[in-house]
Scaffold this motif. Structure first.
Motif, PDB file in Angstrom:
ATOM      1  N   SER A 192      -2.763 107.591 -14.242  1.00 32.68           N
ATOM      2  CA  SER A 192      -1.721 107.559 -13.202  1.00 32.68           C
ATOM      3  C   SER A 192      -2.087 108.465 -12.036  1.00 32.68           C
ATOM      4  N   PHE A 193      -2.633 109.648 -12.345  1.00 30.82           N
ATOM      5  CA  PHE A 193      -3.017 110.580 -11.277  1.00 30.82           C
ATOM      6  C   PHE A 193      -4.168 110.005 -10.442  1.00 30.82           C
ATOM      7  N   ILE A 194      -5.128 109.351 -11.101  1.00 32.50           N
ATOM      8  CA  ILE A 194      -6.232 108.735 -10.356  1.00 32.50           C
ATOM      9  C   ILE A 194      -5.689 107.653  -9.418  1.00 32.50           C
ATOM     10  N   TYR A 195      -4.777 106.850  -9.937  1.00 29.97           N
ATOM     11  CA  TYR A 195      -4.224 105.731  -9.174  1.00 29.97           C
ATOM     12  C   TYR A 195      -3.344 106.216  -8.022  1.00 29.97           C
ATOM     13  N   LEU A 196      -2.547 107.259  -8.262  1.00 25.54           N
ATOM     14  CA  LEU A 196      -1.568 107.704  -7.266  1.00 25.54           C
ATOM     15  C   LEU A 196      -2.062 108.853  -6.386  1.00 25.54           C
ATOM     16  N   VAL A 197      -2.826 109.782  -6.975  1.00 23.92           N
ATOM     17  CA  VAL A 197      -3.204 111.005  -6.250  1.00 23.92           C
ATOM     18  C   VAL A 197      -4.699 111.048  -5.956  1.00 23.92           C
ATOM     19  N   GLY A 198      -5.499 110.568  -6.909  1.00 23.45           N
ATOM     20  CA  GLY A 198      -6.940 110.641  -6.725  1.00 23.45           C
ATOM     21  C   GLY A 198      -7.566 111.600  -7.729  1.00 23.45           C
ATOM     22  N   PHE A 199      -8.868 111.766  -7.615  1.00 15.46           N
ATOM     23  CA  PHE A 199      -9.598 112.585  -8.568  1.00 15.46           C
ATOM     24  C   PHE A 199      -9.252 114.074  -8.460  1.00 15.46           C
ATOM     25  N   LYS A 200      -8.865 114.531  -7.287  1.00 14.11           N
ATOM     26  CA  LYS A 200      -8.478 115.935  -7.150  1.00 14.11           C
ATOM     27  C   LYS A 200      -7.294 116.262  -8.055  1.00 14.11           C
ATOM     28  N   GLY A 201      -6.301 115.378  -8.038  1.00 16.10           N
ATOM     29  CA  GLY A 201      -5.103 115.609  -8.838  1.00 16.10           C
ATOM     30  C   GLY A 201      -5.383 115.604 -10.325  1.00 16.10           C
ATOM     31  N   VAL A 202      -6.243 114.700 -10.787  1.00 17.16           N
ATOM     32  CA  VAL A 202      -6.494 114.588 -12.218  1.00 17.16           C
ATOM     33  C   VAL A 202      -7.229 115.816 -12.746  1.00 17.16           C
ATOM     34  N   PHE A 203      -8.153 116.374 -11.963  1.00 21.81           N
ATOM     35  CA  PHE A 203      -8.875 117.556 -12.439  1.00 21.81           C
ATOM     36  C   PHE A 203      -8.035 118.835 -12.321  1.00 21.81           C
ATOM     37  N   MET A 204      -7.115 118.873 -11.361  1.00 19.21           N
ATOM     38  CA  MET A 204      -6.185 120.001 -11.294  1.00 19.21           C
ATOM     39  C   MET A 204      -5.293 120.029 -12.528  1.00 19.21           C
ATOM     40  N   LEU A 205      -4.821 118.860 -12.930  1.00 14.00           N
ATOM     41  CA  LEU A 205      -3.953 118.762 -14.110  1.00 14.00           C
ATOM     42  C   LEU A 205      -4.715 119.165 -15.368  1.00 14.00           C
ATOM     43  N   ALA A 206      -5.935 118.664 -15.527  1.00 14.95           N
ATOM     44  CA  ALA A 206      -6.732 118.981 -16.715  1.00 14.95           C
ATOM     45  C   ALA A 206      -6.994 120.477 -16.821  1.00 14.95           C
ATOM     46  N   GLY A 207      -7.367 121.105 -15.719  1.00 16.23           N
ATOM     47  CA  GLY A 207      -7.638 122.539 -15.727  1.00 16.23           C
ATOM     48  C   GLY A 207      -6.409 123.363 -16.081  1.00 16.23           C
ATOM     49  N   ALA A 208      -5.257 122.964 -15.552  1.00 15.43           N
ATOM     50  CA  ALA A 208      -4.018 123.702 -15.830  1.00 15.43           C
ATOM     51  C   ALA A 208      -3.641 123.608 -17.305  1.00 15.43           C
ATOM     52  N   MET A 209      -3.803 122.435 -17.912  1.00 22.25           N
ATOM     53  CA  MET A 209      -3.450 122.255 -19.321  1.00 22.25           C
ATOM     54  C   MET A 209      -4.369 123.064 -20.233  1.00 22.25           C
ATOM     55  N   LEU A 210      -5.650 123.089 -19.925  1.00 22.52           N
ATOM     56  CA  LEU A 210      -6.585 123.863 -20.745  1.00 22.52           C
ATOM     57  C   LEU A 210      -6.334 125.354 -20.599  1.00 22.52           C
ATOM     58  N   LEU A 211      -5.951 125.786 -19.414  1.00 23.79           N
ATOM     59  CA  LEU A 211      -5.626 127.195 -19.207  1.00 23.79           C
ATOM     60  C   LEU A 211      -4.379 127.584 -19.996  1.00 23.79           C
ATOM     61  N   LEU A 212      -3.359 126.740 -19.981  1.00 25.95           N
ATOM     62  CA  LEU A 212      -2.140 127.007 -20.759  1.00 25.95           C
ATOM     63  C   LEU A 212      -2.449 127.078 -22.252  1.00 25.95           C
ATOM     64  N   SER A 213      -3.338 126.231 -22.728  1.00 29.90           N
ATOM     65  CA  SER A 213      -3.715 126.262 -24.138  1.00 29.90           C
ATOM     66  C   SER A 213      -4.363 127.582 -24.506  1.00 29.90           C
ATOM     67  N   SER A 214      -5.270 128.062 -23.656  1.00 30.97           N
ATOM     68  CA  SER A 214      -5.951 129.328 -23.952  1.00 30.97           C
ATOM     69  C   SER A 214      -4.965 130.478 -24.043  1.00 30.97           C
ATOM     70  N   LEU A 215      -3.976 130.497 -23.165  1.00 29.95           N
ATOM     71  CA  LEU A 215      -2.978 131.575 -23.186  1.00 29.95           C
ATOM     72  C   LEU A 215      -2.074 131.484 -24.412  1.00 29.95           C
ATOM     73  N   THR A 216      -1.835 130.263 -24.896  1.00 33.31           N
ATOM     74  CA  THR A 216      -0.967 130.076 -26.060  1.00 33.31           C
ATOM     75  C   THR A 216      -1.653 130.511 -27.355  1.00 33.31           C
ATOM     76  N   VAL A 217      -2.874 130.051 -27.578  1.00 33.74           N
ATOM     77  CA  VAL A 217      -3.558 130.397 -28.829  1.00 33.74           C
ATOM     78  C   VAL A 217      -3.880 131.888 -28.898  1.00 33.74           C
ATOM     79  N   PHE A 218      -3.909 132.547 -27.756  1.00 31.32           N
ATOM     80  CA  PHE A 218      -4.172 133.989 -27.758  1.00 31.32           C
ATOM     81  C   PHE A 218      -3.041 134.764 -28.427  1.00 31.32           C
ATOM     82  N   GLN A 219      -1.873 134.123 -28.592  1.00 29.40           N
ATOM     83  CA  GLN A 219      -0.727 134.771 -29.227  1.00 29.40           C
ATOM     84  C   GLN A 219      -0.796 134.749 -30.751  1.00 29.40           C
TER      85      GLN A 219
END
Length: 421
Positions: A178-205
């Motif tokens: 959906s992000f590729i179709y609506l926003v483009g490749f910039k949006g899809v990689f921003m989303l992926a990076g944010a999700m992986l960052l949130l995961s790292s902060l969560t497992v650190f707990q």
């Protein structure tokens, strides 16, 4: 499994041993589950972005196959090392660094895309680096699950972790496409990076009692040989690993490379078509995980696993006919469902037959052996495509071979007679 722990140690490690207690009352498992819920879909958002980006910037279909080959080779080379490290060091820290490093890699891809400097060799290089990260994260998360859960909760916990892994091909491609179709490749990689960052902060707990970590002066090579000897002397583990070796060879390459190519070259669809097939595969897997998490221990997991593999092979062969996009979506829904009745019993059986001190190495060896032919699978698939053999023929052949292998394993009494403790 290992010896029972005291209630005091259970409180310190976040482990609740009562089989009637919800796994979500286990603090450590809750953080592990939440981290996986961000990490796995985040990876699939990245993956669908990279796949469609590669297909968009080059028409070389064999080069597209090397995108998967680049990830599988370092994963294979470092998987055993990842298992040794999982047995020697803090598994929480390993998961944290793995997710954080992947978030940084996606950030670099985003910068290249924003500056219009991305090239195929960039994507192949980052795929290799992702493979290194996977080699350390997978043994850590599987061995950590068996550290913080026990008994019947282990099957439920494994099913829930598998659920996060399999909801990924739903949420990940759905969001990514959906992000590729609506926003483009910039949006899809921003989303992926944010999700992986949130995961790292969560497992650190996650907090694991340090006494549960294995501290010794045995060298890494000695630990590796110790793990090999353990599996060789364990007939059940050896049988499972040999089976996994051949099944992955005939499935992984054709399936991973085949889905995007079928969408692009057979069905002539766009990124939303790729999303349809990926979401169908993930949807079936999610339903299978939920079902396994809601039921008690399976009485004959070996029979269930082999029957599921046989049916999987047949349906996968039919998908190679390429009858239609939505027919394949229905087939992938069933295939994803069946995969969970292979993966969850398999992982649980290995965990319950392995000493806790060896669990990281055994799980990494299982993944190393089972994926040992995966790079060759990618290479063979890419080479066959380059030689003019259709992905449809490759898929049909692979599915039929998988079904035959599973039928032959119905003679293996070690697997058929297995029962949970």
């Amino acid at each position: 499994m290992g010896s029972a722990i005291t209630m005091r140690n259970a409180e310190q490690t976040g482990m609740i041993s009562s089989e009637n207690t919800s796994v979500f009352k286990n603090r450590n498992f809750l953080f592990l589950f939440t981290g996986a819920f961000f990490s796995a879909p985040g990876y699939y958002v990245y993956l669908i972005g990279v796949e469609w980006l590669m297909l968009s910037i080059t028409g070389n279909r064999s080069l597209f196959g090397f995108l998967f080959l680049a990830a599988s080779v370092p994963r294979l080379l470092f998987m055993t090392t990842g298992g040794i490290i999982a047995d020697r060091f803090n598994k929480r820290t390993i998961l944290f660094l793995s997710d954080l490093s992947r978030a940084c890699l996606v950030g670099v891809i985003l910068i290249l895309v924003m500056n219009n400097q991305i090239a195929p060799w960039h994507l192949i290089t980052f795929a290799a680096l992702f493979g290194v990260s996977d080699a350390f994260s997978h043994p850590a998360v599987n061995s950590l699950t068996s550290t913080i859960l026990e008994g019947e909760q282990l099957q439920k916990g494994n099913a829930l972790i598998q659920m996060t892994n399999q909801i990924s091909p739903i949420l990940g491609p759905l969001a990514g496409g959906s992000f590729i179709y609506l926003v483009g490749f910039k949006g899809v990689f921003m989303l992926a990076g944010a999700m992986l960052l949130l995961s790292s902060l969560t497992v650190f707990q996650i907090r694991v009692n340090k006494t549960k970590e294995r501290l010794n002066n045995i060298g890494a090579w000695s630990e590796f040989k110790e793990g090999i000897a353990y599996v060789r002397n364990h007939n059940f583990l050896a049988s499972v690993m040999v089976m996994a070796l051949f099944l992955n060879f005939f499935v992984t390459g054709p399936l991973s490379i085949g889905i995007p190519l079928m969408v692009k070259d057979v069905f002539h669809a766009d990124a939303l078509g790729l999303t349809t097939l990926e979401v169908s595969l993930g949807g079936g897997a999610l339903f299978g995980s939920i079902l396994l998490a809601s039921i008690g221990a399976i009485k004959k997991p070996g029979y269930l696993m082999l029957a599921s593999i046989t049916l999987f092979g047949g349906l996968y062969a039919i998908s190679g006919l390429g009858i239609g996009l939505y027919i394949n979506a229905g087939l992938f829904l069933c295939i994803g469902f069946l995969l969970q009745f292979v993966n969850v019993p398999l992982i649980t059986m290995v965990q319950q037959t392995t000493d806790q001190a060896m669990i990281g190495r055994v799980l990494s060896l299982l993944m190393t052996v089972s994926t040992g032919l995966v790079p060759i699978s990618y290479l063979v698939t890419s080479s066959l495509i380059a030689a003019g053999i259709s992905i449809q023929f490759i898929t049909i052949t692979g599915g039929l071979v998988v079904a035959v292998i599973a039928l032959l394993y119905f003679k293996n009494q070690k697997i058929l007679s297995f029962s949970y403790e």
